[in-house]
Structure formats: structure tokens, C-alpha cells
Write an enzyme that holds these catalytic residues in place. Structure first.
Site, PDB file in Angstrom:
ATOM      1  N   ARG A 119     -30.270  67.325  79.139  1.00  0.00           N
ATOM      2  CA  ARG A 119     -30.043  66.150  80.989  1.00  0.00           C
ATOM      3  C   ARG A 119     -28.843  66.050  80.163  1.00  0.00           C
ATOM      4  O   ARG A 119     -27.712  66.337  78.976  1.00  0.00           O
ATOM      5  CB  ARG A 119     -31.125  64.974  80.847  1.00  0.00           C
ATOM      6  CG  ARG A 119     -30.354  64.354  79.673  1.00  0.00           C
ATOM      7  CD  ARG A 119     -31.277  62.486  80.113  1.00  0.00           C
ATOM      8  NE  ARG A 119     -31.307  62.225  79.036  1.00  0.00           N
ATOM      9  CZ  ARG A 119     -31.518  60.688  79.063  1.00  0.00           C
ATOM     10  NH1 ARG A 119     -32.351  60.214  79.601  1.00  0.00           N
ATOM     11  NH2 ARG A 119     -31.655  59.408  78.265  1.00  0.00           N
ATOM     12  N   ASN A 157     -25.903  58.247  86.368  1.00  0.00           N
ATOM     13  CA  ASN A 157     -27.035  57.348  85.441  1.00  0.00           C
ATOM     14  C   ASN A 157     -26.486  57.469  83.673  1.00  0.00           C
ATOM     15  O   ASN A 157     -26.064  58.548  82.971  1.00  0.00           O
ATOM     16  CB  ASN A 157     -28.316  58.188  85.165  1.00  0.00           C
ATOM     17  CG  ASN A 157     -29.063  56.860  84.287  1.00  0.00           C
ATOM     18  OD1 ASN A 157     -29.800  55.617  85.205  1.00  0.00           O
ATOM     19  ND2 ASN A 157     -29.542  57.200  83.201  1.00  0.00           N
ATOM     20  N   GLU A 158     -26.089  55.514  83.715  1.00  0.00           N
ATOM     21  CA  GLU A 158     -25.857  56.003  82.076  1.00  0.00           C
ATOM     22  C   GLU A 158     -24.752  56.758  81.354  1.00  0.00           C
ATOM     23  O   GLU A 158     -24.746  57.970  80.567  1.00  0.00           O
ATOM     24  CB  GLU A 158     -26.667  56.337  81.034  1.00  0.00           C
ATOM     25  CG  GLU A 158     -27.843  54.837  80.590  1.00  0.00           C
ATOM     26  CD  GLU A 158     -28.935  54.726  79.726  1.00  0.00           C
ATOM     27  OE1 GLU A 158     -28.826  56.162  78.818  1.00  0.00           O
ATOM     28  OE2 GLU A 158     -29.629  53.766  79.659  1.00  0.00           O
ATOM     29  N   GLU A 316     -31.880  48.367  82.644  1.00  0.00           N
ATOM     30  CA  GLU A 316     -33.133  48.749  82.795  1.00  0.00           C
ATOM     31  C   GLU A 316     -33.189  47.997  81.008  1.00  0.00           C
ATOM     32  O   GLU A 316     -32.215  47.700  80.484  1.00  0.00           O
ATOM     33  CB  GLU A 316     -33.065  50.605  81.884  1.00  0.00           C
ATOM     34  CG  GLU A 316     -32.921  51.593  82.646  1.00  0.00           C
ATOM     35  CD  GLU A 316     -32.355  53.064  82.437  1.00  0.00           C
ATOM     36  OE1 GLU A 316     -32.611  53.410  81.232  1.00  0.00           O
ATOM     37  OE2 GLU A 316     -31.747  53.916  83.169  1.00  0.00           O
ATOM     38  N   TRP A 324     -37.334  57.232  71.656  1.00  0.00           N
ATOM     39  CA  TRP A 324     -36.429  58.002  70.783  1.00  0.00           C
ATOM     40  C   TRP A 324     -35.674  57.459  69.639  1.00  0.00           C
ATOM     41  O   TRP A 324     -34.415  58.034  68.943  1.00  0.00           O
ATOM     42  CB  TRP A 324     -35.112  58.612  71.979  1.00  0.00           C
ATOM     43  CG  TRP A 324     -35.013  57.086  72.672  1.00  0.00           C
ATOM     44  CD1 TRP A 324     -35.421  56.554  74.106  1.00  0.00           C
ATOM     45  CD2 TRP A 324     -33.693  55.814  72.205  1.00  0.00           C
ATOM     46  NE1 TRP A 324     -34.991  55.125  73.871  1.00  0.00           N
ATOM     47  CE2 TRP A 324     -34.133  54.511  73.245  1.00  0.00           C
ATOM     48  CE3 TRP A 324     -33.042  55.100  70.832  1.00  0.00           C
ATOM     49  CZ2 TRP A 324     -33.584  53.734  73.263  1.00  0.00           C
ATOM     50  CZ3 TRP A 324     -32.287  53.963  70.436  1.00  0.00           C
ATOM     51  CH2 TRP A 324     -32.958  53.378  71.492  1.00  0.00           C
ATOM     52  N   GLU A 364     -40.242  61.750  77.488  1.00  0.00           N
ATOM     53  CA  GLU A 364     -40.148  60.803  77.833  1.00  0.00           C
ATOM     54  C   GLU A 364     -41.708  60.215  77.659  1.00  0.00           C
ATOM     55  O   GLU A 364     -41.708  59.414  78.148  1.00  0.00           O
ATOM     56  CB  GLU A 364     -39.619  60.390  78.556  1.00  0.00           C
ATOM     57  CG  GLU A 364     -37.186  60.318  78.358  1.00  0.00           C
ATOM     58  CD  GLU A 364     -36.524  59.891  78.838  1.00  0.00           C
ATOM     59  OE1 GLU A 364     -37.313  59.825  80.105  1.00  0.00           O
ATOM     60  OE2 GLU A 364     -35.287  59.188  78.238  1.00  0.00           O
ATOM     61  N   LYS A 365     -42.444  61.563  77.701  1.00  0.00           N
ATOM     62  CA  LYS A 365     -44.369  60.964  77.835  1.00  0.00           C
ATOM     63  C   LYS A 365     -45.025  60.522  76.629  1.00  0.00           C
ATOM     64  O   LYS A 365     -45.083  59.302  77.115  1.00  0.00           O
ATOM     65  CB  LYS A 365     -44.932  62.052  77.973  1.00  0.00           C
ATOM     66  CG  LYS A 365     -44.931  63.221  76.875  1.00  0.00           C
ATOM     67  CD  LYS A 365     -45.643  64.796  76.793  1.00  0.00           C
ATOM     68  CE  LYS A 365     -45.710  65.117  75.828  1.00  0.00           C
ATOM     69  NZ  LYS A 365     -44.529  65.649  75.505  1.00  0.00           N
ATOM     70  N   PHE A 366     -43.603  60.004  76.173  1.00  0.00           N
ATOM     71  CA  PHE A 366     -43.900  58.550  74.543  1.00  0.00           C
ATOM     72  C   PHE A 366     -43.310  57.047  74.884  1.00  0.00           C
ATOM     73  O   PHE A 366     -44.018  56.559  74.399  1.00  0.00           O
ATOM     74  CB  PHE A 366     -44.845  59.382  73.428  1.00  0.00           C
ATOM     75  CG  PHE A 366     -45.559  60.007  73.541  1.00  0.00           C
ATOM     76  CD1 PHE A 366     -47.408  59.622  73.627  1.00  0.00           C
ATOM     77  CD2 PHE A 366     -45.160  61.690  72.702  1.00  0.00           C
ATOM     78  CE1 PHE A 366     -47.848  60.742  73.094  1.00  0.00           C
ATOM     79  CE2 PHE A 366     -46.205  62.630  72.795  1.00  0.00           C
ATOM     80  CZ  PHE A 366     -47.498  61.598  72.518  1.00  0.00           C
ATOM     81  N   HIS A 367     -42.693  57.199  76.455  1.00  0.00           N
ATOM     82  CA  HIS A 367     -41.919  56.088  76.169  1.00  0.00           C
ATOM     83  C   HIS A 367     -42.586  54.981  77.434  1.00  0.00           C
ATOM     84  O   HIS A 367     -43.763  55.348  78.378  1.00  0.00           O
ATOM     85  CB  HIS A 367     -40.788  56.760  77.352  1.00  0.00           C
ATOM     86  CG  HIS A 367     -39.772  55.442  77.502  1.00  0.00           C
ATOM     87  ND1 HIS A 367     -39.714  54.583  77.548  1.00  0.00           N
ATOM     88  CD2 HIS A 367     -38.117  55.390  76.429  1.00  0.00           C
ATOM     89  CE1 HIS A 367     -38.853  53.402  78.112  1.00  0.00           C
ATOM     90  NE2 HIS A 367     -37.931  53.966  77.029  1.00  0.00           N
TER      91      HIS A 367
HETATM   92  C1  GLA Z   1     -32.174  55.411  79.333  1.00  0.00           C
HETATM   93  C2  GLA Z   1     -32.154  56.664  80.385  1.00  0.00           C
HETATM   94  C3  GLA Z   1     -33.908  56.662  81.138  1.00  0.00           C
HETATM   95  C4  GLA Z   1     -34.785  56.368  79.979  1.00  0.00           C
HETATM   96  C5  GLA Z   1     -34.743  55.409  78.419  1.00  0.00           C
HETATM   97  C6  GLA Z   1     -35.578  56.074  78.033  1.00  0.00           C
HETATM   98  O1  GLA Z   1     -31.855  54.126  79.589  1.00  0.00           O
HETATM   99  O2  GLA Z   1     -31.253  55.645  81.918  1.00  0.00           O
HETATM  100  O3  GLA Z   1     -33.439  57.850  81.777  1.00  0.00           O
HETATM  101  O4  GLA Z   1     -34.685  58.034  79.116  1.00  0.00           O
HETATM  102  O5  GLA Z   1     -33.151  55.355  78.297  1.00  0.00           O
HETATM  103  O6  GLA Z   1     -34.933  54.599  76.800  1.00  0.00           O
END
Ligand code: GLA
Length: 675
Positions: A119, A157-158, A316, A324, A364-367
Site C-alpha cells: 500500500r 489515510n495516515e 483509530e 505488525w 492484516e488478517k491477524f489484526h
Molecule cells: C493504521 C492504518 C490502518 C491499519 C492499522 C493497523 O492505523 O491506518 O489502515 O493498517 O494501522 O494497525
């Protein structure tokens, strides 16, 4: 806040505290969406963030849009009375864009061009990227700008999370333009960068490059300016989209989610904050830490500082483990509520998560998600529902603000500069010093505002300045005047060393603060790894010592051994009607705690409530004087706190005198205006 900003506040548009998270329904079949919305109702969700990573679906080929699925989702959540934080969907360019324009892809300092497939694979300075992103932002604004559920725009985003610094040729050209604006001509640049050193003098602009990997240390001022430029380049990605949105939907608040943390350092958010209609932050603690809540408080206080003291939004955080970190430790029961209300206590008008439903596929499937893989009969979903109830009960807190007697001066540029190579000791760590000072104040039970260097600080009883290696003359003068005018100033080692060009301030350290502190250091004597010195009160210090001469100050503690035995370790000077302390070493935690206690007493700062170990107490106050006392018990034992008022969370009814806060619990009490 941003020029021409909307009149209705973002929180009025939601009408309640924000509770919800990133919602990525495009990862699920449509029948799941109906269940999602029913569960959102059960959990008291008030807002969801939509579309963050949807570019490839929304614009499957250049200029052809497929809004059908998003139309259905927006209407579905709107039908449940849930507001939408709508992303412009530009966070990650789609494969068709990077295939057609590979020059958009970012390049690292060693010349490697990064590939797509993850990404945020774009160069922030790329005009091609910005043009495509602006096109999608405009299409989104035309499509959804009038939708009644739209609470705010969420640009990208971020921004800068993975691509803050790009070293490609497009970036090199943009860097030169930025430098021309900053310095005017090459002579000025040569002076600022100190290019008389190592034969670096530039005779034409095209010779000037980003600090790409070189045989030895790249020029430090070049590195620093490249960081400043890169922060501005990423910010320009925001303002480009912001301006497009503002022109089409002037009444809709616009934000992006910042990353106020110690592990993302690309952006100087003091420069960003004025461009946002509301300050939003993402917070992910380091799971391995045993004191996550203390670090959380620092980031929340910093975010409130960026918001100028106004309410901000936790956009968030994680409902449990992330994916991660090396070991992704899950939240304990009760932690979700403590973390969420920890942010609300410190000024967030809500607590949002990443993400609503845990993904089945992808990196991110384990998030964790608010709805875990295991479904709703889970600790996490129950905690999410309980949080919804708590936030519902706290609706009246919306708009109230936090007031502090102590300010901590924090700076991204000083962080960058202090972390550059070829310094006296790798153990001097800006974030560690900021964290140590803030944690000592946290343990003392006082509330801290985080302020920019140069910000007015006259209203504070105490101002602490951890390791402000780089400082301008103006910002140093503000702090000197503050102490002379009756304030209490605390400065720690390796502060005031250089000016804004990273040039040493001559005549002895700590340069810019030498006079107000009444000291003159002739040489640094950093300690070896693991080495410590003993001070004359029996305490210890590590990392750093220096040969300090008193020049108006008195020695409060001295080193008893080590390289500067007999010399001052902590000094204090009466200056004007105030006082200035200098910590010329890194005190051990216990010693620092004792000293902070002394300084707080001298400055007349008291804790929010009588301090007890592990108890966090923060007060928000409404305009009419009503107090909201947040009591968060991080300890393993129950605590009792003296207070009078009505319990909004963690019980109910009136309390007259004292309230119990069980181990791990949160209690919020509304205190009458007179109290
Ligand atoms: C960031 C991103 C999200 C996601 C989270 C995971 O905050 O904005 O898209 O990747 O991290 O912790």
C-alpha cells in the site's frame, strides 16, 4: 483551524461521541453488510469510516467510476442513524495507475524503486499522483457531498506512513524548488548547509540532491532540510485534496488521521495542524510495554496540543492485538475501556477503531476487529458493546476541554535533528527523554499540555523542556522570558545546542539556554553502555554527563564518581522572579521522580486528585464550569477517591464525599460547576 473552515463543528454533525471504526464492507459479501449494521446498532456505533482503501474498486480504470456498492453501503449505515467519515479513497494507488505511470512509485535513499503490491506506493511529490488523487476526491465530493450521513471528509489515510521520504528525480526537482524558496540563492544554501566542510560547495542548483546513500555521513543540514521538505511534500498531498473538497463542499469538515507516536517521524505536525478542520489521531501502543497507558497519555496530550486545546478525535486504535509488531499481545479484559476513555479523558470527543470486522484475507488478517473472527460471543465484542454504552452515557462531555498547569515543549524538528548521525552518544534518545519526563509527571498525577517551541507559555506554572537539541533564538527567548517573569523552567541535557541550520551555538553548551540556566558546559562526557554515576544524594544517573561550570546557578546535585566527579549534575538558578533548573544528566527514574516532586511543589502544582499509584485522574470542564472527572485505575488494587457529584460511568447515582474505583475499572463523575 483551517482558513475558511466550516461553521458547524464536526462533533455537532455526529451529535454524539464518535464510536465505531474503519468499515471495509468491500471485503465481504453483501449479506454480511446487513448483519454488520445490526451489530453496529447493538454496539451503539455512531460513525464509521468508509472507503479508505477502495480506489481500485471505485475507479476501476482512469475516469470510470463504480460507486454502486458504496452508494448502497452509505445508505445502509445512514438508515441505521450512523454517521459517515468518508475517505477520499486515495490512500493507495490502484495497479492500473502504477502500471501506466511507474514514475509514480517511490524511491528509497539507495536508489531502489519500490514496487506496487502493498500500500501507499507513491512518491508524495509526484504531480501525476496528485492529479489522479485530486480527480477521485472531486468525484467523491460530487457524489456524496450532499449525503445527510456525511459527517466529515477523511483525506487519504495516515499520510506518509510508509512513503514519507522519496528520493527519486521528481522529488529532487521539488526539493530544489523548496530550497530556492527557503534560501533564495545558492550562497545562502551553501552557508546554511556549511558546505565549506568536506568540499561540498555547490556552484549550480542541479548539483543539489536529496541525501541519497553516500560513502560517509551525508551533510546533516541537507538531511534536516530534506526532512522538512518531505513533511511539506506529504502535507501538500493533503492540501491538494482538501482544496478540491473545500471548493465543492464548503460546509463539510475535512481531516486526515495523524500518527502521533514515537515510531513514525516523517511529519512535522505543528505545521500540519492549522490545515485541518479537526485534529484526528491514530494510536497504537507498543504491545510489549507494561506501561502502555502512560505512553497513551503522552500521545493524547500531544494530539490535544495539536488541536490547540480543542476537542480532537481518536480516529483509530486497536480493539485488541495488532498484526505488525513482533509479538502481538492481545488486550486484557477492561483494557479496551481504559484505553478508549483514556483518550476521551484527554480531550477526544470519541474513540474509533481499526477496524469494524476482522479481515479474512490480506496482510492484516491477524489484526483484531471490533467483530472478531470468532464472532460476537467474545471478550472483544462484549467490550465494544460496553464501550458503546459508556460513550452513550458520556454524551454531555462532548465539547468540554482539559486544562493543565504544566507544559511540555515538544518538537518534531528537534527530534529529527537530535537523531542525526555522528553525535556524542547514540544513547541520547529524544523520545526516551520526552517519555521519561512525561511519565514522571503522569506518576505525580498532574495533567500536562504539550506545546510547540515558541508557543506562549505564560499561563503555566511549570514548563519542562526535554532534550531540545535544536531551537531557534525566538523560541529560546520565549522560555527565558517565561522564567524571568516568574515561571519555573526545567531544561534537560543536550538542549539548545544548535540553531535551525544545525550549527553549533558557540561559547559553551547548552547554547541557547546557557544564560537563563546560569551554567556553562565546556565538554560532554557521555557514559559507556550500561555505565552509571552516583550522585551526592545516593541516586544514580546514566547515559550522559557533562563538565558544567556554574555561572549564576547553584548545584542541587553533584556527581560523586564517573568522568566529571565533583561537578554539578542538576542545577537551579533564581532568575528574575522565577527559576530555571538544568538536568545535566539522565537521572534514574526514581531520582527523576523525586526531583519532579520537588519542582512541582516549588511551582505550586497539585495533582488532579490525591495521587495514588496506578490511578489516572484527568478532568474535562464544560464552558459552564461543570467538571467531568475521569478516574482510570490501572493498578491491581481498588482505589478510593474523594469527589462529589453524579457517577456517569462505572456505577450510577450521586456520590457525596468519595467514590470507589475497583482495580482495572473506569469511573467518570460529573462534578457540579461550583465544586
Ligand atoms: C493504521 C492504518 C490502518 C491499519 C492499522 C493497523 O492505523 O491506518 O489502515 O493498517 O494501522 O494497525
Amino acid at each position: 483551524m483551517g482558513h475558511g473552515a466550516p461553521v458547524t463543528t464536526w462533533s455537532d454533525r455526529i451529535g454524539r461521541l464518535a464510536h465505531g471504526g474503519d468499515y471495509n464492507p468491500e471485503q465481504w459479501p453483501e449479506e454480511v453488510w446487513t448483519e454488520d449494521v445490526a451489530l453496529m446498532r447493538e454496539a451503539g456505533v455512531t460513525m464509521v469510516t468508509l472507503g479508505v482503501f477502495s480506489w481500485a474498486l471505485l475507479e476501476p480504470e482512469r475516469g470510470r467510476y463504480d460507486f454502486g456498492w458504496l452508494d448502497r453501503v452509505v445508505d445502509l449505515v445512514a438508515g441505521a442513524g450512523i454517521a459517515v467519515d468518508l475517505a477520499t479513497a486515495t490512500a493507495s494507488p490502484p495497479p492500473w495507475l502504477t502500471t501506466a505511470h511507474p514514475e509514480v512509485l517511490p524511491v528509497t535513499a539507495d536508489g531502489t524503486r519500490l514496487w506496487p503490491g502493498s500500500r501507499q506506493a507513491y512518491c508524495p511529490s509526484s504531480p501525476v499522483f496528485r492529479e489522479h488523487a485530486a480527480g477521485l476526491a472531486a468525484a467523491m465530493a460530487h457524489r456524496y457531498g450532499e449525503h445527510p450521513a456525511l459527517a466529515m471528509w477523511h483525506v487519504s489515510n495516515e499520510l506518509g506512513c510508509h512513503n514519507a521520504r522519496c528520493y527519486c528525480d521528481v522529488s529532487a526537482t521539488a526539493f530544489r524548488t523548496w530550497l530556492q524558496e527557503r534560501y533564495g540563492d545558492l550562497d545562502e544554501l551553501n552557508r546554511a548547509w556549511g558546505t565549506a566542510f568536506w568540499s561540498q560547495r555547490y556552484s549550480a542548483w542541479e548539483q543539489v540532491l536529496p541525501p541519497r546513500v553516500a560513502p560517509a555521513f551525508p551533510n546533516p543540514t541537507q538531511q534536516l532540510d530534506f526532512r522538512r521538505f518531505s513533511s511539506d511534500a506529504v502535507l501538500a498531498c493533503y492540501t491538494t485534496e482538501r482544496d478540491v473538497l473545500r471548493a465543492i463542499t464548503p460546509d463539510v469538515p475535512i481531516t486526515t488521521n495523524l500518527m502521533v507516536t514515537d515510531h513514525v517521524d516523517g511529519m512535522d505536525y505543528w505545521r500540519w495542524a492549522p490545515e485541518l478542520d479537526l485534529v484526528a489521531n491514530d494510536h497504537y501502543p507498543v504491545a510489549a510495554s507494561t506501561e502502555k497507558h502512560v505512553e497513551l497519555a503522552l500521545r493524547a496530550d500531544t494530539t490535544r496540543g495539536l488541536a490547540g486545546g480543542k476537542p480532537w478525535l481518536l480516529m483509530e486504535h486497536s480493539p485488541s492485538a495488532v498484526n505488525w509488531q513482533p509479538r502481538n499481545v492481545a488486550l486484557q479484559p477492561g483494557e479496551l475501556l481504559r484505553h478508549s476513555l483514556g483518550h476521551v479523558a484527554r480531550g477526544s470527543d470519541g474513540a474509533m477503531f481499526f477496524q469494524w470486522r476482522a479481515s479474512r484475507a490480506g496482510a492484516e488478517k491477524f489484526h483484531a476487529g471490533m467483530v472478531p473472527h470468532a464472532g460476537t460471543d467474545t471478550k472483544t465484542f462484549r467490550d465494544v458493546v460496553a464501550l458503546g454504552a459508556a460513550l452513550g452515557a458520556l454524551g454531555e462531555v462532548r465539547g468540554s476541554t482539559v486544562h493543565a498547569d504544566v507544559a511540555l515543549v515538544y518538537d518534531w524538528q528537534a527530534w529529527w535533528a537530535s537523531g542525526l548521525d555522528s553525535h556524542p552518544s547514540v544513547d541520547v534518545d529524544y523520545q526516551e527523554q520526552v517519555g521519561q519526563l512525561h511519565a514522571a509527571l503522569w506518576r505525580a498525577g498532574v495533567t500536562v499540555d504539550v506545546v510547540a517551541p515558541g508557543a506562549p507559555v505564560d499561563g503555566y506554572r511549570l514548563v519542562v523542556v526535554p532534550t531540545l537539541y535544536l531551537v531557534t533564538d525566538e523560541a529560546a527567548a520565549v522560555l527565558a522570558r517565561y522564567a524571568e517573569g516568574g515561571g519555573t523552567l526545567v531544561v534537560t541535557y543536550f538542549s539548545g545546542i544548535v540553531d535551525e541550520h544545525d550549527h553549533i551555538r558557540l561559547g559553551g553548551y547548552p547554547g541557547a539556554f546557557r544564560e537563563v540556566l546560569g551554567v556553562r558546559t565546556e565538554e560532554f562526557f557521555p557514559l559507556r553502555a550500561g555505565e552509571s554515576t552516583r550522585l551526592d544524594d545516593g541516586s544514580t544517573a546514566t547515559v550522559w554527563t557533562e563538565l558544567v561550570h556554574l555561572d549564576g546557578a547553584e548545584a542541587v546535585r553533584r556527581h560523586e564518581d564517573g568522568p566529571v566527579a565533583g561537578h554539578p549534575a542538576v542545577t537551579r538558578r533564581e532568575v528574575g522572579t522565577g527559576r530555571a533548573w538544568y538536568l545535566a544528566t539522565r537521572l534514574a527514574d526514581e531520582a527523576l521522580q523525586g526531583l519532579v516532586g520537588e519542582v512541582l511543589a516549588e511551582a505550586g502544582v497539585s495533582p488532579v486528585v490525591e495521587q495514588q499509584p496506578g490511578l489516572e485522574a484527568v478532568r474535562r470542564r464544560a464552558e459552564d464550569g461543570t467538571g467531568y472527572l475521569f478516574l482510570i485505575n490501572h493498578a491491581g488494587e481498588d482505589r478510593r477517591v474523594e469527589v462529589t457529584g453524579r457517577v456517569l460511568v462505572g456505577g450510577g447515582g450521586e456520590v457525596d464525599g468519595a467514590v470507589d474505583v475497583p482495580a482495572g475499572a473506569v469511573v467518570v463523575v460529573r462534578e457540579p460547576a461550583s465544586g
